[in-house]
Design a protein around this motif. Structure first.
Motif, PDB file in Angstrom:
ATOM      1  N   LEU A   4     -39.256 -68.325 -19.765  1.00 20.05           N
ATOM      2  CA  LEU A   4     -38.123 -68.016 -20.639  1.00 20.05           C
ATOM      3  C   LEU A   4     -37.372 -69.254 -21.119  1.00 20.05           C
ATOM      4  N   VAL A   5     -37.273 -70.275 -20.288  1.00 17.79           N
ATOM      5  CA  VAL A   5     -36.555 -71.486 -20.710  1.00 17.79           C
ATOM      6  C   VAL A   5     -37.289 -72.226 -21.818  1.00 17.79           C
ATOM      7  N   HIS A   6     -38.556 -71.911 -22.035  1.00 17.51           N
ATOM      8  CA  HIS A   6     -39.344 -72.567 -23.074  1.00 17.51           C
ATOM      9  C   HIS A   6     -39.478 -71.728 -24.343  1.00 17.51           C
ATOM     10  N   CYS A   7     -38.915 -70.542 -24.345  1.00 16.22           N
ATOM     11  CA  CYS A   7     -38.987 -69.664 -25.521  1.00 16.22           C
ATOM     12  C   CYS A   7     -37.841 -69.973 -26.469  1.00 16.22           C
ATOM     13  N   ARG A   8     -38.080 -69.654 -27.736  1.00 19.58           N
ATOM     14  CA  ARG A   8     -37.059 -69.881 -28.758  1.00 19.58           C
ATOM     15  C   ARG A   8     -36.941 -68.627 -29.620  1.00 19.58           C
ATOM     16  N   ILE A   9     -35.726 -68.227 -29.939  1.00 17.75           N
ATOM     17  CA  ILE A   9     -35.496 -67.105 -30.845  1.00 17.75           C
ATOM     18  C   ILE A   9     -35.435 -67.645 -32.272  1.00 17.75           C
ATOM     19  N   ARG A  10     -36.235 -67.048 -33.146  1.00 16.20           N
ATOM     20  CA  ARG A  10     -36.223 -67.406 -34.573  1.00 16.20           C
ATOM     21  C   ARG A  10     -35.671 -66.228 -35.361  1.00 16.20           C
ATOM     22  N   GLU A  11     -34.725 -66.484 -36.249  1.00 14.25           N
ATOM     23  CA  GLU A  11     -34.173 -65.466 -37.133  1.00 14.25           C
ATOM     24  C   GLU A  11     -34.700 -65.715 -38.536  1.00 14.25           C
TER      25      GLU A  11
END
Length: 94
Positions: A4-11
């Motif tokens: 999870l610390v390596h994931c990124r949310i893209r909008e």
């Protein structure tokens, strides 16, 4: 939890591309909200399209592969989780 610390949310906005054909594949994705249009180009004469719906994983490729597909947002508010393929593979093989 380590991933999870390596994931990124893209909008993404309506019509905005998440990734394009010809880019190096370094990530795969999970669609949190909205809808995406996915087009795969197999050759100059062969391509197909599909919709990606919420709660779906997509875009998984070998991290050295060049993408033969592209995506665009079909909604004005699309949220996607971007997951680095190399980090994911190193975590699950530990």
């Amino acid at each position: 939890m380590q991933l999870l610390v390596h994931c990124r949310i893209r909008e993404l906005s309506l019509g905005e591309a998440l990734y394009k054909k010809g880019e190096k594949s370094t990530c795969f994705y999970f669609l949190l909200r909205g809808q995406l249009h996915l087009t795969v180009v197999e050759s100059a004469d062969t391509k197909f399209s599909n919709s990606v719906e919420e709660n779906a994983f997509f875009g998984f490729r070998d991290s050295s592969a060049i993408r033969n597909d592209f995506t665009t947002s079909k909604d004005k508010n699309t949220e996607v989780v971007e997951i680095d393929t190399a980090i994911y593979m190193s975590i699950i093989t530990q």
